[in-house]
Design a protein around this motif. Sequence first.
Motif, mmCIF file in Angstrom:
data_model
loop_
_atom_site.group_PDB
_atom_site.id
_atom_site.type_symbol
_atom_site.label_atom_id
_atom_site.label_comp_id
_atom_site.label_asym_id
_atom_site.label_seq_id
_atom_site.Cartn_x
_atom_site.Cartn_y
_atom_site.Cartn_z
ATOM 1 N N ASP A 11 0.819 -1.214 0.000
ATOM 2 C CA ASP A 11 0.000 0.000 0.000
ATOM 3 C C ASP A 11 0.855 1.267 0.000
ATOM 4 O OD1 ASP A 11 -2.208 -1.627 0.129
ATOM 5 O OD2 ASP A 11 -2.475 -1.409 2.282
ATOM 6 N N PRO B 170 -5.932 4.215 0.796
ATOM 7 C CA PRO B 170 -6.657 4.630 2.004
ATOM 8 C C PRO B 170 -6.926 3.426 2.910
ATOM 9 C CG PRO B 170 -8.128 4.581 0.123
ATOM 10 C CD PRO B 170 -6.753 4.297 -0.402
ATOM 11 N N ARG B 171 -7.072 3.696 4.170
ATOM 12 C CA ARG B 171 -7.413 2.637 5.132
ATOM 13 C C ARG B 171 -8.832 2.157 4.842
ATOM 14 N NH1 ARG B 171 -2.588 1.894 7.763
ATOM 15 N NH2 ARG B 171 -1.704 3.855 8.469
ATOM 16 N N GLY C 103 -11.305 4.479 5.956
ATOM 17 C CA GLY C 103 -10.977 5.850 5.582
ATOM 18 C C GLY C 103 -12.075 6.531 4.789
ATOM 19 N N ASP D 82 -8.924 10.741 2.719
ATOM 20 C CA ASP D 82 -7.703 9.969 2.887
ATOM 21 C C ASP D 82 -6.965 9.730 1.576
ATOM 22 O OD1 ASP D 82 -7.998 9.829 5.570
ATOM 23 O OD2 ASP D 82 -8.812 7.800 5.602
ATOM 24 N N PHE D 83 -7.599 10.023 0.442
ATOM 25 C CA PHE D 83 -6.943 9.785 -0.835
ATOM 26 C C PHE D 83 -5.863 10.835 -1.069
ATOM 27 C CE2 PHE D 83 -10.790 7.364 -1.782
ATOM 28 C CZ PHE D 83 -10.226 6.236 -2.374
#
Length: 190
Positions: A93, A112-113, A116, A120-121
């Motif tokens: 990741d 992203p998580r 997320g 988050d991107f």
Amino acid sequence: MASWVIHMAVVLLSVFINTSQGRRDKILYCSACRAIVDELNYSISLVDPKKTINIGSFRLNPDGTMQDKKVPLARSETHLSELLDGVCDSMSDYALHVDPDTQDKRYMRFAPRSSGAAADFPDFKNFQFDGPDASNALKFACESVVEELEDEFISLFSQDAENELDQLCNRVTYKAAILLEALNRLNAIG
């Protein structure tokens, strides 16, 4: 004769160093260390703070009582060991990121998580996606750092010592830089 012996010793030493340690990329190993810290912090944050684990001996004292202690699960040695076993699986990741202002390079998380939000991107135009070889190199570096420093990671994370974790990652980078400098000197001599 003495110069020949010195020259051979330098050549053998450089071969030994190249095969035993390999050329450690400062950016790669520093980023791997920082990614380990980031992933462990995230995994620890997901654990319910109310969960505890019993530690200590499970032997009975002569009076029939047991001497054990409850500690939070998130920062227990057992939990941290389990997290360290799987932390390098998330290195796919990450990709090489080039800061547009300073041109500094480091590996950063681009994915992203799972929990997320759209915020988050990251901005993908500053990432260099070099295929699976780059993530394999980061995963190998991660595994090397975990193997070398597992006890230190467990000790520092169990104490929640964020400052010391930065120093630990700086030490990994420092060791890589010294190794590269020594190899460059040996190659210049030989």
